[in-house]
Design a protein around this motif. Structure first.
Motif, mmCIF file in Angstrom:
data_model
loop_
_atom_site.group_PDB
_atom_site.id
_atom_site.type_symbol
_atom_site.label_atom_id
_atom_site.label_comp_id
_atom_site.label_asym_id
_atom_site.label_seq_id
_atom_site.Cartn_x
_atom_site.Cartn_y
_atom_site.Cartn_z
ATOM 1 N N LYS A 202 81.173 34.137 27.213
ATOM 2 C CA LYS A 202 82.438 34.621 27.806
ATOM 3 C C LYS A 202 82.848 33.749 28.989
ATOM 4 C CE LYS A 202 81.053 38.930 28.368
ATOM 5 N NZ LYS A 202 81.074 40.376 28.733
ATOM 6 N N LYS A 203 81.874 33.375 29.806
ATOM 7 C CA LYS A 203 82.160 32.506 30.950
ATOM 8 C C LYS A 203 82.525 31.101 30.475
ATOM 9 C CE LYS A 203 78.747 34.958 33.821
ATOM 10 N NZ LYS A 203 79.683 35.536 34.811
ATOM 11 N N MET A 204 81.817 30.618 29.473
ATOM 12 C CA MET A 204 82.042 29.277 28.956
ATOM 13 C C MET A 204 83.420 29.150 28.315
ATOM 14 S SD MET A 204 80.141 26.488 29.018
ATOM 15 C CE MET A 204 78.452 27.069 28.961
ATOM 16 N N SER A 225 72.076 43.710 14.753
ATOM 17 C CA SER A 225 72.990 42.705 14.221
ATOM 18 C C SER A 225 74.433 43.171 14.312
ATOM 19 C CB SER A 225 72.625 42.395 12.766
ATOM 20 O OG SER A 225 73.627 41.636 12.130
ATOM 21 N N SER A 226 74.658 44.436 13.958
ATOM 22 C CA SER A 226 76.015 44.998 14.003
ATOM 23 C C SER A 226 76.569 44.992 15.423
ATOM 24 C CB SER A 226 75.998 46.419 13.450
ATOM 25 O OG SER A 226 77.273 47.018 13.538
ATOM 26 N N LYS A 227 75.725 45.331 16.392
ATOM 27 C CA LYS A 227 76.168 45.355 17.792
ATOM 28 C C LYS A 227 76.496 43.944 18.292
ATOM 29 C CE LYS A 227 73.767 49.607 19.116
ATOM 30 N NZ LYS A 227 72.643 50.199 19.883
ATOM 31 N N VAL A 228 75.697 42.962 17.867
ATOM 32 C CA VAL A 228 75.969 41.570 18.261
ATOM 33 C C VAL A 228 77.321 41.126 17.725
ATOM 34 C CG1 VAL A 228 75.255 39.170 17.920
ATOM 35 C CG2 VAL A 228 73.550 40.903 18.507
ATOM 36 N N ILE A 232 80.828 40.120 19.788
ATOM 37 C CA ILE A 232 81.541 38.852 19.593
ATOM 38 C C ILE A 232 83.012 39.111 19.316
ATOM 39 C CG2 ILE A 232 81.782 36.871 18.027
ATOM 40 C CD1 ILE A 232 78.707 36.947 17.710
ATOM 41 N N ALA A 233 83.279 40.098 18.466
ATOM 42 C CA ALA A 233 84.670 40.413 18.105
ATOM 43 C C ALA A 233 85.425 41.017 19.287
ATOM 44 C CB ALA A 233 84.694 41.376 16.921
ATOM 45 N N LEU A 237 85.400 36.118 20.661
ATOM 46 C CA LEU A 237 84.577 34.909 20.708
ATOM 47 C C LEU A 237 84.336 34.318 19.315
ATOM 48 C CD1 LEU A 237 81.886 36.104 23.285
ATOM 49 C CD2 LEU A 237 83.682 34.397 23.704
ATOM 50 N N GLN A 238 85.139 34.757 18.339
ATOM 51 C CA GLN A 238 84.903 34.308 16.954
ATOM 52 C C GLN A 238 84.986 32.805 16.801
ATOM 53 O OE1 GLN A 238 86.974 36.704 17.966
ATOM 54 N NE2 GLN A 238 87.158 38.387 16.481
#
Length: 357
Positions: A202-204, A225-228, A232-233, A237-238
Motif C-alpha cells: 500500500k505504501k509502495m 488465502s481468501s482473506k489475503v 488485495i482487492a 492492489l490487483q
C-alpha cells in the motif's frame, strides 16, 4: 551407509524440498540413498535425481497396513539401515519400526511454527520419540524444545542447504515491469504473514507505483488465502500484488526478480532464503527463526522486526533507490550461503553424526 528419506508429500514446501535435497545429495556420498513419499506425490517429484530410487506408498489412511508392509518389503530388499523421516512422516517410520525393529529412525523436524511451540500437539510424537536414534532440527528453538519435551536426547542442529535447480524450466512469466519486481517465495499460510506484505505494498503503490510484488507458493484456497485476496482487492492492489500459486520453475522466477523478501511471523530456516542467496538477490526479511544467523543487517541484507511495516518499507526503499547497494548485498548474501549453508559442509556434519548412531 544405506539411508531412506521419508516425506508425506512432494508438494512444494520447505520440508519436502529438504527431503529431496538430502536424497539427491546423499546419492553421491553413500552406498544407497532413496526417497519414499507416503501420502501424495507432487511437483517436487520432477526434482528427484535419476540415480535416486523412488517409491510412492499411496497411503490412504493414518494406519494403512498395506502401505506399511509395502515399505517394510522395500526396506528389506534394499537392506536399509536408516530412515530419515521428515516432519509428520515420523508416524510412518514409527509404524515401520514396530515390524522391522532393526531400522534406525532419524527424525528431521522442519517446524516453521517455532514461535508457537507451546501450542504444538505432541503426544504421538512423544511416544514415537522413544524409538528415535536421533533428531535433526533446523533452529535452536526446536532443539531446546526437543531436548525438553521428547524422549530422545541425541539432538543436533543442522542448517538447511539447497542448490540451484538445473531443470531448465521457463514456464512462468511474471507480471510487472522488468527490474522492478519484488519476490516472495512462501506458501499461503498464516505464519508467512502476507498481510505485512500488503501493508508495505500500500505504501509502495503511493511512492513507487512501478514496483510490484509477486507471491509464489502453494495456495490452499482456505480462509487465510481468501482473506489475503480480499485485502488485495479492498486496497485496489490487483496491479501491484500478484499471486501465482505453486510453480515448478523457481529458478526462472527468481531470475526475473530484482529484490526478494520474507514477511513471516514465524520460521525455522526457510529454504527460500537460501535460494535467494544462491541467486545473489538482495533480501529484506523479518527477524524470526534462524534468519538472524544468516542475515546481518546492512552487511548482506536487511532484517526488521516482525509486523513492522514501516521499517520493512524503509528497507525496501533503501534498496530500490540504490542499485549498487542491491548488488553489494546480493553478493554478500551469496558468500554467506556458500560458507555456512553449502551442501558439502552440511552433509559432512550429517554423515559424521549419523555414523555415531
Amino acid at each position: 551407509m544405506r539411508i531412506l528419506q521419508i516425506i508425506d508429500s512432494l508438494d512444494i514446501g520447505g520440508a519436502e524440498k529438504m527431503a529431496v535435497n538430502y536424497a539427491n545429495a546423499l546419492s553421491n556420498q553413500v552406498a544407497f540413498s532413496g526417497l519414499v513419499t507416503t501420502r501424495k506425490e507432487g511437483s517436487l517429484k520432477e526434482q528427484i535425481n535419476s540415480n535416486v530410487p523412488y517409491l510412492f506408498l499411496n497411503r490412504k489412511k493414518t494406519i494403512d497396513f498395506s502401505a506399511i508392509f509395502k515399505l517394510k518389503k522395500y526396506c528389506k530388499s534394499n537392506d536399509i539401515q536408516y530412515v530419515q523421516a521428515h516432519s509428520s512422516s515420523f508416524f510412518t517410520a514409527f509404524l515401520l519400526k514396530l515390524i522391522l525393529f532393526k531400522i534406525k529412525i532419524i527424525w528431521h523436524d522442519h517446524n516453521g511454527l517455532s514461535e508457537f511451540l507451546n501450542a504444538r500437539k505432541s503426544l504421538a510424537l512423544k511416544i514415537a520419540s522413544y524409538f528415535f536414534e536421533g533428531i535433526i532440527v533446523v533452529n535452536y528453538q526446536l532443539k531446546n524444545w526437543a531436548e525438553r519435551e521428547l524422549n530422545c536426547k541425541k539432538v543436533i542442529y543442522l542448517a538447511n542447504f539447497t542448490s540451484i535447480s538445473q531443470n531448465g524450466l521457463n514456464e512462468t512469466e511474471l507480471f510487472g515491469k522488468t527490474e522492478k519486481r519484488i519476490l516472495c517465495l512462501a506458501n499461503l499460510r498464516f505464519q508467512k504473514n502476507h498481510f505485512l506484505l500488503i501493508d508495505v505494498a500500500k505504501k509502495m503503490k503511493l511512492s513507487h507505483p512501478d514496483w510490484t510484488f509477486h507471491l509464489v507458493g502453494k495456495d490452499f484456497n482456505d480462509d487465510y488465502s481468501s482473506k489475503v485476496k480480499t485485502a488485495i482487492a479492498e486496497n485496489v492492489l490487483q496491479n501491484h500484488v500478484f499471486i501465482y500459486g505453486s510453480k515448478n520453475d523457481t529458478q526462472n522466477i527468481i531470475e526475473q526478480s530484482e529484490i526478494a523478501i520474507l514477511t513471516s511471523q514465524s520460521e525455522g530456516l526457510p529454504v527460500a532464503l537460501l535460494e535467494y542467496g544462491l541467486n545473489r538477490k538482495p533480501v529484506v526479511s523479518t527477524e524470526v527463526g534462524e534468519i538472524p544467523l544468516i542475515i546481518i543487517n546492512n552487511e548482506n541484507g536487511f532484517i526488521v522486526p516482525k509486523f513492522d511495516a514501516e521499517q520493512f518499507y524503509g528497507a525496501l526503499i533503501a534498496m530500490i533507490e540504490n542499485d549498487e547497494l542491491r548488488v553489494k548485498l546480493g553478493n554478500a548474501l551469496y558468500q554467506t550461503i556458500q560458507q555456512n549453508n553449502s551442501e558439502e559442509a552440511v552433509l559432512n556434519k550429517f554423515i559424521s553424526w549419523v555414523k555415531t548412531k
